[in-house]
Design a protein around this motif. Structure first.
Motif, PDB file in Angstrom:
ATOM      1  N   ALA A 173     -44.055  17.178   3.833  1.00 26.59           N
ATOM      2  CA  ALA A 173     -43.138  18.282   3.494  1.00 26.59           C
ATOM      3  C   ALA A 173     -41.769  18.049   4.136  1.00 26.59           C
ATOM      4  N   SER A 174     -41.436  18.797   5.171  1.00 24.86           N
ATOM      5  CA  SER A 174     -40.090  18.741   5.740  1.00 24.86           C
ATOM      6  C   SER A 174     -39.823  17.410   6.440  1.00 24.86           C
ATOM      7  N   ASN A 175     -38.630  16.888   6.203  1.00 26.12           N
ATOM      8  CA  ASN A 175     -38.182  15.678   6.896  1.00 26.12           C
ATOM      9  C   ASN A 175     -36.843  15.921   7.592  1.00 26.12           C
ATOM     10  N   ILE A 176     -36.541  17.183   7.853  1.00 29.03           N
ATOM     11  CA  ILE A 176     -35.277  17.568   8.481  1.00 29.03           C
ATOM     12  C   ILE A 176     -35.470  17.651   9.995  1.00 29.03           C
ATOM     13  N   ILE A 177     -34.718  16.839  10.736  1.00 33.75           N
ATOM     14  CA  ILE A 177     -34.764  16.863  12.197  1.00 33.75           C
ATOM     15  C   ILE A 177     -33.548  17.637  12.696  1.00 33.75           C
ATOM     16  N   ASN A 178     -33.792  18.776  13.325  1.00 30.63           N
ATOM     17  CA  ASN A 178     -32.700  19.600  13.838  1.00 30.63           C
ATOM     18  C   ASN A 178     -32.198  19.053  15.168  1.00 30.63           C
ATOM     19  N   HIS A 179     -31.529  17.944  15.068  1.00 33.58           N
ATOM     20  CA  HIS A 179     -31.052  17.281  16.282  1.00 33.58           C
ATOM     21  C   HIS A 179     -29.973  16.283  15.895  1.00 33.58           C
ATOM     22  N   CYS A 180     -29.330  15.701  16.918  1.00 30.91           N
ATOM     23  CA  CYS A 180     -28.291  14.697  16.690  1.00 30.91           C
ATOM     24  C   CYS A 180     -28.844  13.279  16.727  1.00 30.91           C
ATOM     25  N   TYR A 181     -30.068  13.117  17.172  1.00 29.23           N
ATOM     26  CA  TYR A 181     -30.741  11.826  17.137  1.00 29.23           C
ATOM     27  C   TYR A 181     -32.237  12.070  17.179  1.00 29.23           C
ATOM     28  N   CYS A 182     -33.013  11.028  16.921  1.00 28.50           N
ATOM     29  CA  CYS A 182     -34.470  11.160  16.873  1.00 28.50           C
ATOM     30  C   CYS A 182     -35.032  11.213  18.293  1.00 28.50           C
ATOM     31  N   ASP A 183     -35.777  12.266  18.601  1.00 26.49           N
ATOM     32  CA  ASP A 183     -36.480  12.341  19.881  1.00 26.49           C
ATOM     33  C   ASP A 183     -37.893  12.839  19.634  1.00 26.49           C
ATOM     34  N   HIS A 184     -38.730  12.810  20.656  1.00 27.91           N
ATOM     35  CA  HIS A 184     -40.154  13.092  20.486  1.00 27.91           C
ATOM     36  C   HIS A 184     -40.408  14.500  19.974  1.00 27.91           C
ATOM     37  N   PRO A 244     -20.370  16.297  44.133  1.00 24.82           N
ATOM     38  CA  PRO A 244     -20.236  15.741  42.783  1.00 24.82           C
ATOM     39  C   PRO A 244     -21.499  15.024  42.314  1.00 24.82           C
ATOM     40  N   GLN A 245     -22.161  14.313  43.227  1.00 16.97           N
ATOM     41  CA  GLN A 245     -23.380  13.603  42.848  1.00 16.97           C
ATOM     42  C   GLN A 245     -24.499  14.582  42.489  1.00 16.97           C
ATOM     43  N   LEU A 246     -24.580  15.675  43.222  1.00 14.52           N
ATOM     44  CA  LEU A 246     -25.587  16.692  42.913  1.00 14.52           C
ATOM     45  C   LEU A 246     -25.318  17.336  41.560  1.00 14.52           C
ATOM     46  N   ILE A 247     -24.052  17.485  41.202  1.00 11.97           N
ATOM     47  CA  ILE A 247     -23.700  18.035  39.891  1.00 11.97           C
ATOM     48  C   ILE A 247     -24.192  17.104  38.786  1.00 11.97           C
ATOM     49  N   ILE A 248     -23.959  15.791  38.970  1.00 13.64           N
ATOM     50  CA  ILE A 248     -24.425  14.817  37.987  1.00 13.64           C
ATOM     51  C   ILE A 248     -25.946  14.837  37.868  1.00 13.64           C
ATOM     52  N   ILE A 249     -26.615  14.883  39.008  1.00  8.46           N
ATOM     53  CA  ILE A 249     -28.078  14.909  39.007  1.00  8.46           C
ATOM     54  C   ILE A 249     -28.596  16.165  38.317  1.00  8.46           C
ATOM     55  N   ALA A 250     -27.926  17.299  38.561  1.00  8.78           N
ATOM     56  CA  ALA A 250     -28.324  18.547  37.908  1.00  8.78           C
ATOM     57  C   ALA A 250     -28.111  18.446  36.394  1.00  8.78           C
ATOM     58  N   LEU A 251     -26.974  17.868  35.967  1.00 16.01           N
ATOM     59  CA  LEU A 251     -26.701  17.710  34.537  1.00 16.01           C
ATOM     60  C   LEU A 251     -27.709  16.776  33.874  1.00 16.01           C
ATOM     61  N   TYR A 252     -28.194  15.799  34.630  1.00 18.49           N
ATOM     62  CA  TYR A 252     -29.149  14.854  34.047  1.00 18.49           C
ATOM     63  C   TYR A 252     -30.556  15.438  33.967  1.00 18.49           C
ATOM     64  N   TYR A 253     -31.033  16.007  35.066  1.00 18.42           N
ATOM     65  CA  TYR A 253     -32.441  16.401  35.139  1.00 18.42           C
ATOM     66  C   TYR A 253     -32.714  17.798  34.565  1.00 18.42           C
ATOM     67  N   LEU A 254     -31.891  18.771  34.880  1.00 13.75           N
ATOM     68  CA  LEU A 254     -32.206  20.155  34.514  1.00 13.75           C
ATOM     69  C   LEU A 254     -32.287  20.389  33.003  1.00 13.75           C
ATOM     70  N   ARG A 274     -30.331  24.586  21.813  1.00 12.55           N
ATOM     71  CA  ARG A 274     -31.115  23.415  22.198  1.00 12.55           C
ATOM     72  C   ARG A 274     -30.300  22.139  22.034  1.00 12.55           C
ATOM     73  N   ILE A 275     -29.556  22.033  20.936  1.00  4.37           N
ATOM     74  CA  ILE A 275     -28.760  20.834  20.686  1.00  4.37           C
ATOM     75  C   ILE A 275     -27.631  20.714  21.699  1.00  4.37           C
ATOM     76  N   VAL A 276     -26.979  21.835  22.005  1.00  2.35           N
ATOM     77  CA  VAL A 276     -25.894  21.807  22.991  1.00  2.35           C
ATOM     78  C   VAL A 276     -26.429  21.384  24.355  1.00  2.35           C
ATOM     79  N   VAL A 277     -27.617  21.926  24.718  1.00  2.78           N
ATOM     80  CA  VAL A 277     -28.219  21.557  26.002  1.00  2.78           C
ATOM     81  C   VAL A 277     -28.519  20.065  26.048  1.00  2.78           C
ATOM     82  N   ILE A 278     -29.083  19.553  24.951  1.00  5.85           N
ATOM     83  CA  ILE A 278     -29.450  18.144  24.924  1.00  5.85           C
ATOM     84  C   ILE A 278     -28.211  17.251  24.851  1.00  5.85           C
ATOM     85  N   MET A 279     -27.151  17.713  24.184  1.00  2.00           N
ATOM     86  CA  MET A 279     -25.943  16.905  24.075  1.00  2.00           C
ATOM     87  C   MET A 279     -25.210  16.797  25.410  1.00  2.00           C
TER      88      MET A 279
END
Length: 323
Positions: A173-184, A244-254, A274-279
């Motif tokens: 049926a649906s083949n629409i991925i609501n995202h900017c790239y393929c993820d799990h 600054p490093q903690l900010i980067i780590i927070a942006l990556y992991y959270l 969801r897309i904005v968060v992932i982007m």
């Protein structure tokens, strides 16, 4: 759905930002292309400076170069397809197998990035908290080289496992991925079968890859702060370096932890959110060189030397012509 009405998906279509008005497509593609261009330039400059300055051949910069390579590969994997969608107004069609290939590389490079951040904080932790043992543990080039190769090899395990389990699922049926790239998550929600037996192991693996390094990073920062001298200047220097490093780590992991947790505990939120968060992931490869390189004195001096080396002949030529 009756078996006779099911059709097997042969290709996937990425929606990008579903709520984006068509008149803003050119702006979206320009912004994403600008982010991609700056990411390539900043990380490429980091690699160039490392390769042309022997003074930078230190353990921490070996690790930073690995981070820059990973950031370049991740941005090249994730961004060009969605940029072309908005730039050329294309449907951004992915063939079935190609989408899983992109998914594998996206999760693989995210795993590598997580382990490199762990390795970077291990280096700082040993240098600050165990300075006498540090030269014997990590200061040798061969040790850093072996650890770096180990990171790139072991990071393959989790992505391969989730792709191997997700690829044979029946997609109909649906083949629409609501995202900017393929993820799990974006792909497996389209499966016609119950995804719980497949999504939960993937969630556990993701939490191991994310929370394991994050736990050590949190421990290392806490230990480093305690090890810093008790005077106010020491605390201010530590704060200016760590924030600054903690900010980067927070942006990556959270954002990653949030998306995985939300999808597995049944929290529903707007697809645009969801897309904005992932982007936000796309911003981390751009900011990494600014935080880890340009704030480093050795890197700034090397950059200035390269700039001065190229401008000095031009100034000399202009001076000779004017005389």
């Amino acid at each position: 759905m009756p078996e006779g009405n099911q059709s097997t998906v042969k290709e996937f279509i990425l929606t990008g930002f579903p709520g984006l008005h068509p008149k803003y497509s050119s702006l979206a593609s320009a912004v994403l292309f600008f982010v991609y261009l700056l990411t390539m330039t900043a990380n490429g400059t980091t690699i160039f400076l490392f390769g042309t300055n022997r003074s930078l051949h230190k353990p921490i910069y070996y690790i930073i170069v690995n981070l820059s390579v990973c950031d370049i590969l991740f941005s090249t994997t994730a961004l060009p397809k969605i940029i072309s969608k908005y730039w050329f107004q294309s449907g951004t069609i992915f063939f079935f197998a190609a989408c899983f290939v992109q998914m594998c590389f996206v999760h693989y490079l995210c795993s590598v990035n997580s382990f490199i951040l762990f390795l970077m904080d291990l280096d700082r932790y040993l240098a600050i908290c165990h300075p006498l043992r540090y030269p014997n543990l990590l200061k040798k080039k061969t040790t850093i080289f072996i650890l770096s190769i180990t990171v790139w090899i072991t990071a393959k395990a989790c992505p391969l496992m989730i792709v191997i389990r997700a690829y044979p699922l029946h997609y109909c049926a649906s083949n629409i991925i609501n995202h900017c790239y393929c993820d799990h998550i974006g792909i497996t929600v389209l499966a016609c079968t119950d995804r719980t037996p497949y999504s939960f192991p993937a969630f556990v693996l993701a939490m191991v890859v994310l929370l394991g390094p994050l736990a050590f990073i949190s421990f290392s920062y806490f230990s480093n702060i305690i090890a810093i001298e008790t005077n106010s200047q020491g605390h201010l220097k530590c704060l200016s370096t760590c924030t600054p490093q903690l900010i980067i780590i927070a942006l990556y992991y959270l954002p990653r932890c949030f998306v995985y947790l939300a999808s597995n505990v049944g929290i529903k939120f707007n697809s645009d959110v969801r897309i904005v968060v992932i982007m936000l992931y796309s911003l981390v490869p751009l900011i990494n060189p600014l935080i880890y390189c340009l704030r480093a004195k050795d890197m700034r001096e090397s950059l200035w030397k390269q700039f001065h080396k190229r401008t000095a002949p031009q100034k000399a030529h202009i001076s000779a012509v004017s005389n």
